[in-house]
Motif scaffolding. Structure first.
Motif, PDB file in Angstrom:
ATOM      1  N   VAL A  64       4.057 -36.545 -22.899  1.00  0.00           N
ATOM      2  CA  VAL A  64       4.264 -36.859 -21.475  1.00  0.00           C
ATOM      3  C   VAL A  64       4.005 -38.336 -21.211  1.00  0.00           C
ATOM      4  O   VAL A  64       4.774 -39.003 -20.501  1.00  0.00           O
ATOM      5  CB  VAL A  64       3.360 -35.965 -20.603  1.00  0.00           C
ATOM      6  N   CYS A  65       2.934 -38.867 -21.780  1.00  0.00           N
ATOM      7  CA  CYS A  65       2.632 -40.293 -21.601  1.00  0.00           C
ATOM      8  C   CYS A  65       3.728 -41.172 -22.183  1.00  0.00           C
ATOM      9  O   CYS A  65       4.040 -42.234 -21.625  1.00  0.00           O
ATOM     10  CB  CYS A  65       1.295 -40.634 -22.259  1.00  0.00           C
ATOM     11  N   CYS A  66       4.303 -40.740 -23.276  1.00  0.00           N
ATOM     12  CA  CYS A  66       5.330 -41.547 -23.922  1.00  0.00           C
ATOM     13  C   CYS A  66       6.655 -41.486 -23.172  1.00  0.00           C
ATOM     14  O   CYS A  66       7.406 -42.474 -23.154  1.00  0.00           O
ATOM     15  CB  CYS A  66       5.519 -41.075 -25.364  1.00  0.00           C
ATOM     16  N   ALA A  67       6.958 -40.368 -22.537  1.00  0.00           N
ATOM     17  CA  ALA A  67       8.282 -40.173 -21.949  1.00  0.00           C
ATOM     18  C   ALA A  67       8.354 -40.550 -20.475  1.00  0.00           C
ATOM     19  O   ALA A  67       9.354 -41.129 -20.029  1.00  0.00           O
ATOM     20  CB  ALA A  67       8.709 -38.721 -22.131  1.00  0.00           C
ATOM     21  N   ILE A  68       7.327 -40.228 -19.702  1.00  0.00           N
ATOM     22  CA  ILE A  68       7.405 -40.412 -18.250  1.00  0.00           C
ATOM     23  C   ILE A  68       7.036 -41.849 -17.886  1.00  0.00           C
ATOM     24  O   ILE A  68       5.994 -42.358 -18.320  1.00  0.00           O
ATOM     25  CB  ILE A  68       6.473 -39.414 -17.536  1.00  0.00           C
ATOM     26  N   PRO A  69       7.827 -42.525 -17.073  1.00  0.00           N
ATOM     27  CA  PRO A  69       7.534 -43.921 -16.690  1.00  0.00           C
ATOM     28  C   PRO A  69       6.587 -44.028 -15.503  1.00  0.00           C
ATOM     29  O   PRO A  69       6.963 -44.504 -14.415  1.00  0.00           O
ATOM     30  CB  PRO A  69       8.927 -44.471 -16.351  1.00  0.00           C
ATOM     31  N   THR A 115       7.790 -48.790  -6.963  1.00  0.00           N
ATOM     32  CA  THR A 115       8.138 -49.218  -8.310  1.00  0.00           C
ATOM     33  C   THR A 115       7.249 -48.501  -9.319  1.00  0.00           C
ATOM     34  O   THR A 115       6.027 -48.437  -9.145  1.00  0.00           O
ATOM     35  CB  THR A 115       7.983 -50.738  -8.468  1.00  0.00           C
ATOM     36  N   GLU A 116       7.871 -47.958 -10.349  1.00  0.00           N
ATOM     37  CA  GLU A 116       7.153 -47.269 -11.419  1.00  0.00           C
ATOM     38  C   GLU A 116       7.533 -47.903 -12.752  1.00  0.00           C
ATOM     39  O   GLU A 116       8.712 -48.153 -13.005  1.00  0.00           O
ATOM     40  CB  GLU A 116       7.491 -45.773 -11.437  1.00  0.00           C
ATOM     41  N   GLU A 117       6.538 -48.135 -13.587  1.00  0.00           N
ATOM     42  CA  GLU A 117       6.766 -48.748 -14.893  1.00  0.00           C
ATOM     43  C   GLU A 117       6.225 -47.837 -15.987  1.00  0.00           C
ATOM     44  O   GLU A 117       5.151 -47.247 -15.842  1.00  0.00           O
ATOM     45  CB  GLU A 117       6.081 -50.122 -14.982  1.00  0.00           C
ATOM     46  N   GLY A 118       6.979 -47.738 -17.068  1.00  0.00           N
ATOM     47  CA  GLY A 118       6.566 -46.940 -18.212  1.00  0.00           C
ATOM     48  C   GLY A 118       6.755 -47.694 -19.508  1.00  0.00           C
ATOM     49  O   GLY A 118       6.894 -48.919 -19.529  1.00  0.00           O
ATOM     50  N   LEU A 119       6.761 -46.963 -20.601  1.00  0.00           N
ATOM     51  CA  LEU A 119       6.912 -47.591 -21.907  1.00  0.00           C
ATOM     52  C   LEU A 119       8.356 -47.946 -22.233  1.00  0.00           C
ATOM     53  O   LEU A 119       8.602 -48.853 -23.027  1.00  0.00           O
ATOM     54  CB  LEU A 119       6.367 -46.651 -22.993  1.00  0.00           C
ATOM     55  N   TRP A 120       9.305 -47.241 -21.635  1.00  0.00           N
ATOM     56  CA  TRP A 120      10.702 -47.420 -22.004  1.00  0.00           C
ATOM     57  C   TRP A 120      11.573 -47.909 -20.856  1.00  0.00           C
ATOM     58  O   TRP A 120      12.654 -48.437 -21.098  1.00  0.00           O
ATOM     59  CB  TRP A 120      11.275 -46.097 -22.533  1.00  0.00           C
ATOM     60  N   CYS A 145      11.398 -47.783 -12.909  1.00  0.00           N
ATOM     61  CA  CYS A 145      12.167 -47.042 -11.916  1.00  0.00           C
ATOM     62  C   CYS A 145      11.798 -47.510 -10.517  1.00  0.00           C
ATOM     63  O   CYS A 145      10.657 -47.944 -10.272  1.00  0.00           O
ATOM     64  CB  CYS A 145      11.929 -45.536 -12.035  1.00  0.00           C
ATOM     65  N   VAL A 146      12.756 -47.391  -9.628  1.00  0.00           N
ATOM     66  CA  VAL A 146      12.560 -47.677  -8.207  1.00  0.00           C
ATOM     67  C   VAL A 146      12.883 -46.408  -7.447  1.00  0.00           C
ATOM     68  O   VAL A 146      14.011 -45.893  -7.524  1.00  0.00           O
ATOM     69  CB  VAL A 146      13.443 -48.846  -7.733  1.00  0.00           C
ATOM     70  N   VAL A 147      11.914 -45.889  -6.721  1.00  0.00           N
ATOM     71  CA  VAL A 147      12.055 -44.642  -5.977  1.00  0.00           C
ATOM     72  C   VAL A 147      12.139 -44.987  -4.494  1.00  0.00           C
ATOM     73  O   VAL A 147      11.225 -45.598  -3.941  1.00  0.00           O
ATOM     74  CB  VAL A 147      10.882 -43.684  -6.253  1.00  0.00           C
ATOM     75  N   GLN A 148      13.237 -44.609  -3.862  1.00  0.00           N
ATOM     76  CA  GLN A 148      13.415 -44.839  -2.442  1.00  0.00           C
ATOM     77  C   GLN A 148      12.653 -43.786  -1.642  1.00  0.00           C
ATOM     78  O   GLN A 148      12.283 -42.720  -2.149  1.00  0.00           O
ATOM     79  CB  GLN A 148      14.902 -44.801  -2.079  1.00  0.00           C
ATOM     80  N   SER A 149      12.422 -44.105  -0.373  1.00  0.00           N
ATOM     81  CA  SER A 149      11.729 -43.154   0.503  1.00  0.00           C
ATOM     82  C   SER A 149      12.554 -41.900   0.752  1.00  0.00           C
ATOM     83  O   SER A 149      12.013 -40.854   1.105  1.00  0.00           O
ATOM     84  CB  SER A 149      11.408 -43.829   1.840  1.00  0.00           C
ATOM     85  N   THR A 150      13.871 -41.989   0.534  1.00  0.00           N
ATOM     86  CA  THR A 150      14.740 -40.818   0.689  1.00  0.00           C
ATOM     87  C   THR A 150      14.712 -39.883  -0.516  1.00  0.00           C
ATOM     88  O   THR A 150      15.312 -38.815  -0.474  1.00  0.00           O
ATOM     89  CB  THR A 150      16.191 -41.287   0.922  1.00  0.00           C
ATOM     90  N   GLY A 151      14.042 -40.302  -1.587  1.00  0.00           N
ATOM     91  CA  GLY A 151      13.966 -39.499  -2.787  1.00  0.00           C
ATOM     92  C   GLY A 151      14.899 -39.935  -3.882  1.00  0.00           C
ATOM     93  O   GLY A 151      14.825 -39.412  -5.001  1.00  0.00           O
ATOM     94  N   GLN A 152      15.777 -40.875  -3.604  1.00  0.00           N
ATOM     95  CA  GLN A 152      16.696 -41.374  -4.620  1.00  0.00           C
ATOM     96  C   GLN A 152      15.953 -42.260  -5.614  1.00  0.00           C
ATOM     97  O   GLN A 152      15.145 -43.096  -5.231  1.00  0.00           O
ATOM     98  CB  GLN A 152      17.827 -42.156  -3.964  1.00  0.00           C
TER      99      GLN A 152
END
Length: 227
Positions: free
Chosen positions: A39-44, A62-67, A70-77
């Motif tokens: 999970v730690c390796c895959a999820i950003p 803004t979310e950052e992971g190993l690979w 991601c940018v998550v909008q307030s609408t869920g996109q």
């Protein structure tokens, strides 16, 4: 003498049952730790944007992971983008990539080794080699736990340092993967420690040999001639 032998056999059977129980628990802990590492390796979600101070814009996160990040909008996109190069990553995430993958590989190998030498399987029939196999599996689990905790703690330290640094404009906070990595590392170290302690106690208890004598064998001859 037969009662003593039957008592020893019963005691050995109880010890084997206890050993199998501990090994089953260690397998469960190892599987949970492996899932946490994957999970730690895959999820950003190693780092997430913080909405404190001047960062009051909550329209996107803004979310950052190993690979990827991601940018998550307030609408869920959600929109994700993979890192273009390994050199773009900071040093802690570069090390986290390698150490997390190695940790998952070592954990998988340790679980397979433990299955091969466990008391509840018949892959290895030699009872003297099984404790040594369990000891190797325990060492591998402890190493994999350390390989997972080190990059997670390093990344957490860097996030906290940047959070309190006034020169850093974009504040980040600890993501979910940081806490999952800590929990998975602790489970792996716990499983490895149980295997090491139990295998050492089991192998050390078989060093001495007990000897039993029957009363009839030690009784001296009492034949005498009387006049």
């Amino acid at each position: 003498m037969r009662q003593v032998q039957s008592g020893c056999e019963t005691r050995g059977h109880i010890i084997r049952m206890g050993s199998a129980g501990v090994q089953i628990v260690c397998v469960a802990l190892g599987v949970l730790g492996l899932i946490g590492g994957i999970v730690c390796c895959a999820i950003p979600r190693w780092r997430v944007s913080s909405f404190t101070g001047q960062n009051i814009v909550t329209a996107q996160e803004t979310e950052e992971g190993l690979w990827m990040n991601c940018v998550v909008q307030s609408t869920g996109q959600q929109q994700c983008k993979s890192y273009e190069s390994l050199l773009v990553l900071p040093s802690d995430l570069q090390a986290a990539r390698a150490m997390t993958i190695i940790s998952c590989m070592v954990t998988s190998l340790a679980i397979l080794i433990l299955f091969a030498g466990a008391d509840f399987t018949t892959c290895v029939e030699n009872e003297d080699i099984k404790p040594k196999i369990s000891l190797v599996a325990g060492i591998a689990l402890m190493v994999s736990g350390l390989l997972l905790i080190i990059p997670v703690s390093w990344s957490a330290h860097k996030v906290i340092s940047n959070f309190y640094n006034p020169l850093v404009a974009q504040k980040m906070e600890l993501g979910t993967c940081i806490f999952i990595g800590w929990a998975a590392g602790v489970l792996l170290i716990l499983a490895g420690g149980l295997l090491m302690c139990f295998s050492r106690a089991k192998s050390g208890s078989s060093g001495g040999t007990a000897k039993y004598y029957s009363n009839s064998a030690s009784a001296p001859a009492t034949n005498k001639n009387y006049v």
